[in-house]
Design a protein around this motif. Structure first.
Motif, PDB file in Angstrom:
ATOM      1  N   GLY A 127       0.799  -1.214   0.000  1.00  0.00           N
ATOM      2  CA  GLY A 127       0.000   0.000   0.000  1.00  0.00           C
ATOM      3  C   GLY A 127       0.835   1.269   0.000  1.00  0.00           C
ATOM      4  O   GLY A 127       2.017   1.269  -0.344  1.00  0.00           O
ATOM      5  N   ALA A 128       0.201   2.362   0.414  1.00  0.00           N
ATOM      6  CA  ALA A 128       0.775   3.693   0.232  1.00  0.00           C
ATOM      7  C   ALA A 128       1.743   4.093   1.345  1.00  0.00           C
ATOM      8  O   ALA A 128       1.654   3.618   2.479  1.00  0.00           O
ATOM      9  N   GLN A 129       2.639   5.005   0.991  1.00  0.00           N
ATOM     10  CA  GLN A 129       3.487   5.715   1.934  1.00  0.00           C
ATOM     11  C   GLN A 129       3.637   7.145   1.434  1.00  0.00           C
ATOM     12  O   GLN A 129       3.431   7.426   0.244  1.00  0.00           O
ATOM     13  N   LEU A 130       3.959   8.070   2.321  1.00  0.00           N
ATOM     14  CA  LEU A 130       4.300   9.430   1.922  1.00  0.00           C
ATOM     15  C   LEU A 130       5.816   9.498   1.795  1.00  0.00           C
ATOM     16  O   LEU A 130       6.538   9.086   2.711  1.00  0.00           O
ATOM     17  N   ALA A 131       6.299  10.005   0.658  1.00  0.00           N
ATOM     18  CA  ALA A 131       7.738  10.018   0.385  1.00  0.00           C
ATOM     19  C   ALA A 131       8.199  11.415   0.006  1.00  0.00           C
ATOM     20  O   ALA A 131       7.446  12.201  -0.574  1.00  0.00           O
ATOM     21  N   ILE A 132       9.464  11.714   0.337  1.00  0.00           N
ATOM     22  CA  ILE A 132      10.082  13.000   0.023  1.00  0.00           C
ATOM     23  C   ILE A 132      11.298  12.748  -0.854  1.00  0.00           C
ATOM     24  O   ILE A 132      12.180  11.953  -0.504  1.00  0.00           O
ATOM     25  N   TYR A 133      11.360  13.452  -2.009  1.00  0.00           N
ATOM     26  CA  TYR A 133      12.492  13.359  -2.927  1.00  0.00           C
ATOM     27  C   TYR A 133      13.222  14.697  -2.976  1.00  0.00           C
ATOM     28  O   TYR A 133      12.591  15.761  -2.886  1.00  0.00           O
ATOM     29  N   ASN A 134      14.547  14.642  -3.151  1.00  0.00           N
ATOM     30  CA  ASN A 134      15.321  15.878  -3.267  1.00  0.00           C
ATOM     31  C   ASN A 134      15.554  16.231  -4.734  1.00  0.00           C
ATOM     32  O   ASN A 134      15.057  15.552  -5.649  1.00  0.00           O
ATOM     33  N   ALA A 135      16.313  17.296  -4.968  1.00  0.00           N
ATOM     34  CA  ALA A 135      16.532  17.792  -6.326  1.00  0.00           C
ATOM     35  C   ALA A 135      17.405  16.859  -7.158  1.00  0.00           C
ATOM     36  O   ALA A 135      17.505  17.040  -8.377  1.00  0.00           O
ATOM     37  N   ARG A 136      18.032  15.875  -6.545  1.00  0.00           N
ATOM     38  CA  ARG A 136      18.806  14.886  -7.283  1.00  0.00           C
ATOM     39  C   ARG A 136      18.000  13.627  -7.582  1.00  0.00           C
ATOM     40  O   ARG A 136      18.543  12.632  -8.077  1.00  0.00           O
ATOM     41  N   GLY A 137      16.710  13.650  -7.227  1.00  0.00           N
ATOM     42  CA  GLY A 137      15.861  12.492  -7.480  1.00  0.00           C
ATOM     43  C   GLY A 137      16.022  11.383  -6.476  1.00  0.00           C
ATOM     44  O   GLY A 137      15.590  10.248  -6.720  1.00  0.00           O
ATOM     45  N   GLU A 138      16.605  11.693  -5.320  1.00  0.00           N
ATOM     46  CA  GLU A 138      16.813  10.690  -4.274  1.00  0.00           C
ATOM     47  C   GLU A 138      15.669  10.749  -3.263  1.00  0.00           C
ATOM     48  O   GLU A 138      15.258  11.840  -2.862  1.00  0.00           O
ATOM     49  N   LYS A 139      15.201   9.600  -2.855  1.00  0.00           N
ATOM     50  CA  LYS A 139      14.202   9.552  -1.782  1.00  0.00           C
ATOM     51  C   LYS A 139      14.935   9.738  -0.460  1.00  0.00           C
ATOM     52  O   LYS A 139      15.710   8.885  -0.035  1.00  0.00           O
ATOM     53  N   ILE A 140      14.701  10.876   0.200  1.00  0.00           N
ATOM     54  CA  ILE A 140      15.463  11.191   1.407  1.00  0.00           C
ATOM     55  C   ILE A 140      14.731  10.796   2.687  1.00  0.00           C
ATOM     56  O   ILE A 140      15.353  10.699   3.748  1.00  0.00           O
ATOM     57  N   ALA A 141      13.427  10.574   2.612  1.00  0.00           N
ATOM     58  CA  ALA A 141      12.664  10.160   3.786  1.00  0.00           C
ATOM     59  C   ALA A 141      11.309   9.652   3.322  1.00  0.00           C
ATOM     60  O   ALA A 141      10.813  10.037   2.260  1.00  0.00           O
ATOM     61  N   ALA A 142      10.706   8.788   4.144  1.00  0.00           N
ATOM     62  CA  ALA A 142       9.379   8.265   3.825  1.00  0.00           C
ATOM     63  C   ALA A 142       8.752   7.704   5.090  1.00  0.00           C
ATOM     64  O   ALA A 142       9.451   7.250   6.004  1.00  0.00           O
ATOM     65  N   THR A 143       7.435   7.735   5.138  1.00  0.00           N
ATOM     66  CA  THR A 143       6.715   7.060   6.213  1.00  0.00           C
ATOM     67  C   THR A 143       6.654   5.568   5.896  1.00  0.00           C
ATOM     68  O   THR A 143       6.854   5.161   4.743  1.00  0.00           O
ATOM     69  N   PRO A 144       6.374   4.732   6.873  1.00  0.00           N
ATOM     70  CA  PRO A 144       6.171   3.313   6.559  1.00  0.00           C
ATOM     71  C   PRO A 144       4.970   3.136   5.630  1.00  0.00           C
ATOM     72  O   PRO A 144       4.035   3.934   5.645  1.00  0.00           O
TER      73      PRO A 144
END
Length: 262
Positions: A127-144
């Motif tokens: 299922g879903a998670q909330l994710a944060i990406y930076n300007a380099r396209g890297e996922k830097i953090a996410a919820t479970p």
């Protein structure tokens, strides 16, 4: 036919955040060039796919990739105008994931003067998670991930909600089932859940939009959602603790639009 993702209002995700290209230091005589951090200027979902047929947003189309536009102040002198380097990169998800969302949201999550991208990303198994990406396209953090396929979350807003100097991000966990508002703080590069409030929602199955959002009427940011049976408009804010305030009847989307305008 591709889903038309409505643009989210800029204040929803960029209130109380610093400018996207804020100068990182003053230029002094005799010093070298100023180098500024790369920032996201725009983002959009691409590669529509039907490989995750949840249909919570009104159709079976989700997205397998995201394009991110970036800009970087690369050089500045006393006598030469700043030079900006602009580029576009693509984040492509593996086949067991999709972006299950309307549009990417820009916000300066770490308050360093550069935007990040906030999205809803879903796994075909968890299922879903909330994710944060930076300007380099890297996922830097996410919820479970929620933990089960076809379980979703609907973002509300991002701001320093409690005045602690960090950005909090709020969403409704399973707006059709659990109907729980969850608030996460981004600090030291990680997301930590700091509040969970029941009996609130912001989406109905099949709607191609998310209701409510974030407002600031001069005292502190407020999350605007509705109660679990869609009869009352609810404000959630932080005073000495998280406070739930009934601000009037829900009579349709126009009533929510009026509430967001203070």
């Amino acid at each position: 036919m591709h889903r038309k993702a409505p643009r989210l209002p800029v204040p929803l995700w960029q209130q109380r955040a610093r400018g996207a290209l804020a100068t990182l230091c003053l230029w002094l005589a005799g010093m070298g060039p100023v180098i500024a951090k790369e920032t996201v200027t725009a983002a959009r979902f691409t590669d529509p796919t039907t490989r995750y047929a949840h249909g919570v947003l009104g159709d079976n189309i989700e997205y397998g990739a995201m394009e991110i536009d970036t800009s970087n102040l690369t050089r500045q002198t006393l006598f030469v105008q700043p030079v900006y380097k602009r580029s576009v990169l693509t984040v492509r998800l593996p086949l067991d994931r999709v972006f299950e969302d309307l549009a990417p949201r820009l916000a300066d999550v770490d308050l360093d003067g550069a935007n990040e991208v906030i999205v809803v990303e879903s796994s075909v198994l968890e299922g879903a998670q909330l994710a944060i990406y930076n300007a380099r396209g890297e996922k830097i953090a996410a919820t479970p991930h929620i933990g089960t396929r076809f379980r979703w979350l609907a973002p509300v807003g991002a701001a320093d909600l409690d005045g602690d100097g960090n950005v909090e991000i709020a969403y409704i966990d399973r707006p059709h089932l659990a109907k729980t508002l969850r608030i996460w703080r981004f600090e030291h590069g990680k997301l930590a859940e700091i509040a969970s409030l029941p009996n609130l929602t912001n989406h109905r199955i099949g709607e191609d939009f998310i209701s409510g959002g974030l407002r600031d009427c001069g005292e502190s940011p407020e999350l605007i959602v509705v109660n679990d049976n869609w009869t009352r408009i609810i404000s959630v804010s932080f005073k000495t603790e998280w406070t739930i305030t009934d601000i009037g009847p829900f009579t349709g989307n126009k009533s929510l639009s009026r509430a967001l305008q203070c």
